[in-house]
Design an enzyme around this catalytic site. Structure first.
Site, PDB file in Angstrom:
ATOM      1  CB  ALA A  91       7.562  10.071  79.661  1.00 53.11           C
ATOM      2  CG  ASP A  92      13.133  10.372  77.874  1.00 55.27           C
ATOM      3  OD1 ASP A  92      12.431  10.648  77.091  1.00 55.27           O
ATOM      4  OD2 ASP A  92      13.330  10.805  78.634  1.00 55.27           O
ATOM      5  CE  LYS A 102       9.787  14.680  83.466  1.00 56.73           C
ATOM      6  NZ  LYS A 102       9.835  14.392  81.623  1.00 56.73           N
ATOM      7  N   GLY A 103      13.933  12.571  81.581  1.00 57.33           N
ATOM      8  CA  GLY A 103      15.160  13.333  81.315  1.00 57.33           C
ATOM      9  C   GLY A 103      16.868  13.184  80.311  1.00 57.33           C
ATOM     10  CD  GLU A 111      12.243  16.921  83.258  1.00 61.28           C
ATOM     11  OE1 GLU A 111      11.800  17.410  81.418  1.00 61.28           O
ATOM     12  OE2 GLU A 111      12.950  15.975  82.789  1.00 61.28           O
TER      13      GLU A 111
END
Length: 262
Positions: A91-92, A102-103, A111
């Site tokens: 996760a960011d 996320k991404g 995802e």
């Protein structure tokens, strides 16, 4: 080998090492994308080769698929799997309710599909990913190329009425060209600073024509495994309301991940 790792990489490694302990023989496992998830895929590959673990993995990107095959994990599609026992991903950002952004790696659509098709989602992260309020990390949204500049303008107008600090929207680039997802779409990054109501923002973004999906993962994550640079690991289960702490010892002779240090 681990003596050469930075504290952040050590944290990612121990989080991944602990998370794969949730994987059992015969499981169908969603394999996340990103630098932290890559450690997890490597750890699973080691278990497949050395411990005889039998699993089938559903990757969330072409690069994760390539890595999984490289380390010996059987790769299948989500359609072939039907449903997954667990997905492990990075996760960011994550908050106290285990809501995520996320991404950052551009694979948010696959995802999210894979995570929601799983009995359980486990997030692995270093301690720096925890935030009080989501939004410091730019929120990615995947948009179709047709009319993407119009979509960008509409998103900027939408943000005026949202509980956010910033409203800058930028197109993600890869060198001099637009970043293109595995589905052939573009990514817009929303620089919001703070997201006061993630549920509302996620819902209204996905109602906009041209927006395929957003990087807010709301009420999807069940467990977060948090790694520290000194080998400590904290496992938080949002459903059980439990927090467990432990420490993993590094095997200095282990060279499984030496190529990741290049």
């Amino acid at each position: 080998m681990t003596g050469e790792l930075s504290p952040i990489d050590k944290a990612k490694f121990v989080a991944a090492k602990r998370a794969v302990e949730f994987v059992e023989d015969g499981m169908r496992v969603g394999l996340g994308t990103g630098s932290t998830a890559a450690w997890m895929v490597r750890c699973l590959g080691e278990m497949v080769r050395e411990d005889g673990l039998k699993i089938r993995g559903v990757p969330t990107s072409t690069r994760t698929a390539e890595l999984a095959r490289e380390v010996g994990i059987e790769v299948i599609t989500l359609d072939e799997a039907g449903w997954l026992d667990v997905t492990i991903d990075g996760a960011d950002e994550f908050d106290g309710k285990l809501n995520l952004i996320k991404g950052g790696g551009g694979a948010l659509l696959q995802e999210k599909i894979v995570a929601t098709a799983s009995d359980q989602m486990i997030v692995i992260a270093d301690v720096g990913k925890e935030v009080e309020t989501l939004g410091a990390f730019p929120l990615p949204i995947e948009v179709i190329p047709f009319g993407w500049q119009t979509t960008k303008l509409l998103v900027e107008e939408l943000l005026i009425n949202m509980d956010v600090l910033g409203r800058e929207v930028t197109q993600r680039m890869k060198g001099d060209e637009p970043f293109v997802t595995d589905e052939g779409n573009f990514i817009l990054d929303l620089h919001l600073g703070r997201i006061g109501n993630p549920h509302q923002l996620s819902m209204v973004l996905n109602q906009m024509p041209g927006v395929v999906e957003n990087g807010l993962f709301i009420d999807i994550c069940d467990i977060v495994v948090l790694g520290y640079g000194d080998g400590r690991v904290e496992t938080r289960d949002i459903n059980e309301g439990t927090v467990e702490e432990d420490r993993l010892d590094f095997a200095e002779s282990d060279n499984l991940f030496s190529d990741m240090l290049d």
